[in-house]
Design a protein around this motif. Structure first.
Motif, PDB file in Angstrom:
ATOM      1  N   GLY A  24       0.829  -1.196   0.000  1.00 44.66           N
ATOM      2  CA  GLY A  24       0.000   0.000   0.000  1.00 44.66           C
ATOM      3  C   GLY A  24       0.865   1.248   0.000  1.00 44.66           C
ATOM      4  O   GLY A  24       2.090   1.179  -0.078  1.00 44.66           O
ATOM      5  N   ALA A 138      -6.537  -5.924  -4.998  1.00 47.49           N
ATOM      6  CA  ALA A 138      -6.318  -4.487  -4.891  1.00 47.49           C
ATOM      7  C   ALA A 138      -6.844  -3.786  -6.128  1.00 47.49           C
ATOM      8  O   ALA A 138      -6.715  -4.296  -7.245  1.00 47.49           O
ATOM      9  CB  ALA A 138      -4.834  -4.183  -4.705  1.00 47.49           C
ATOM     10  N   GLY A 146      -7.447  -2.015  -1.109  1.00 44.16           N
ATOM     11  CA  GLY A 146      -6.874  -3.346  -1.175  1.00 44.16           C
ATOM     12  C   GLY A 146      -7.385  -4.179  -0.014  1.00 44.16           C
ATOM     13  O   GLY A 146      -7.621  -3.656   1.079  1.00 44.16           O
ATOM     14  N   SER A 161      -5.065   1.759  -2.498  1.00 44.02           N
ATOM     15  CA  SER A 161      -4.165   0.718  -3.008  1.00 44.02           C
ATOM     16  C   SER A 161      -3.565   1.098  -4.351  1.00 44.02           C
ATOM     17  O   SER A 161      -2.471   0.644  -4.707  1.00 44.02           O
ATOM     18  CB  SER A 161      -4.925  -0.601  -3.138  1.00 44.02           C
ATOM     19  N   PHE A 171       1.025  -4.920  -3.056  1.00 43.99           N
ATOM     20  CA  PHE A 171       0.038  -5.998  -3.066  1.00 43.99           C
ATOM     21  C   PHE A 171       0.476  -7.116  -4.003  1.00 43.99           C
ATOM     22  O   PHE A 171       0.289  -8.299  -3.704  1.00 43.99           O
ATOM     23  CB  PHE A 171      -1.328  -5.451  -3.509  1.00 43.99           C
TER      24      PHE A 171
END
Length: 254
Positions: A24, A138, A146, A161, A171
Motif C-alpha cells: 500500500g 487491490a 486493497g 491501493s 500488493f
C-alpha cells in the motif's frame, strides 16, 4: 477489483529499513505531492493576509523607536509577502499532516520472518503470519482499496491501493509471496479501466443519436468520433443522410 490478464512484471514495492516491504502507500507518498504542489499554490493565494500582519507589526516596532535588523529586513513589501507565503505553507502543511496521520493505513511485509504488520497512523494494529493469507486483491485506480483476507476469515482493508505504481506493487509482492495469482502491473490495469470507461461512454453517446455500435470502435476511437460527428451533422441537417442513417424525424419518433 480487477484481475484482468496482462503482462506480469516483477513487483517493485517500496522498502523500509531492515528490508520490510510496504503493502500500500506510505505516509510520505501521500503527503509529499500535496505539500510540494497543492499547498504552495494555496499559500500564494493567502500569503497577503499574514503579510499585512507583518507590516502592522513592523510599523508598531518603528513607532516604539525600535529599528533593529529584523525590522529593516522586513521593510520591502515583497519580503513581507514571501514571509507570509512561507508562514501559510508551514502552518497548513503541519495541519494537513494531522488528519492524514489519523486515517493512514498500510501493511508491512517482513520477508525474513514471514509476518505481516498492520499499521494505523504511527502504531501497530496487528501482526499476522503471511502463510495465513488466503486472498489478496487491490484496485489499481486512485481511491481504490486493497483487501488482505486470512484463513480464519479476518480481513485487512488498505485504502488507496492504487495511489501509485509502487503502492500497488506492494500488493503484487504479497500475492507472489503467498503463492496467489499476481495481478498485472498498475499501468496495465489503469489502461484497461480507462479503455472500458471510454467504450462505455462512447456506447451511450452512440445510443443517444441512434447510431449502431460496431466492434471496430472499441479499438479505434478515431473511427468512432469520425462516424459520430458525421451522424450528428446528418441530424442537424448539415449533411445528407446515407442509407441506414437515422434522421431527426426518426429519432424523435423513437
Amino acid at each position: 477489483m480487477s484481475t484482468a490478464p496482462g503482462p506480469v512484471a516483477t513487483p517493485r514495492p517500496r522498502r523500509r529499513r531492515r528490508g520490510l516491504l510496504v503493502v500500500g502507500p506510505t505516509l510520505g507518498s501521500r503527503y509529499v505531492p500535496g505539500a510540494l504542489v497543492g499547498l504552495p499554490l494555496l499559500a500564494l493565494l493567502l500569503g497577503a493576509f499574514p503579510a499585512a500582519g507583518i507590516q502592522a507589526w513592523r510599523f508598531a516596532r518603528l513607532r516604539a523607536g525600535e529599528d533593529d535588523l529584523l525590522v529593516r529586513l522586513l521593510a520591502p513589501g515583497i519580503v513581507q509577502y514571501l514571509v507570509g507565503v512561507l508562514a501559510v505553507w508551514a502552518l497548513v502543511a503541519l495541519w494537513a499532516l494531522v488528519p492524514l496521520l489519523v486515517v493512514h493505513r498500510t501493511v508491512l511485509l517482513d520477508p525474513a520472518s514471514g509476518t505481516l504488520r498492520r499499521v494505523r497512523g504511527l502504531r501497530t494494529a496487528g501482526v499476522r503470519a503471511s502463510a495465513d493469507v488466503m486472498r489478496v486483491e487491490a484496485d489499481a485506480v486512485r481511491g481504490g482499496i486493497g483487501v488482505i483476507a486470512f484463513a480464519d476469515g479476518e480481513e485487512w482493508v488498505v485504502p488507496e491501493s492504487g495511489w501509485d505504481a509502487a503502492s500497488f506493487d506492494g500488493f503484487r509482492a504479497l500475492q507472489e509471496r503467498a503463492g496467489l495469482p499476481v495481478q498485472p502491473p498498475r499501468a496495465v490495469l489503469v489502461a484497461a479501466h480507462r479503455r472500458a470507461h471510454r467504450i462505455e461512454r462512447d456506447r451511450e453517446s452512440a445510443a443517444r443519436i441512434g447510431m449502431p455500435w460496431e466492434q471496430v470502435y472499441e479499438a479505434d476511437p478515431a473511427a468512432f468520433l469520425a462516424e459520430f460527428d458525421r451522424r450528428r451533422r446528418v441530424l442537424g441537417g448539415k449533411e445528407p443522410a446515407r442509407p441506414g442513417d437515422v434522421t431527426r424525424e426518426e429519432l424523435r419518433r423513437r
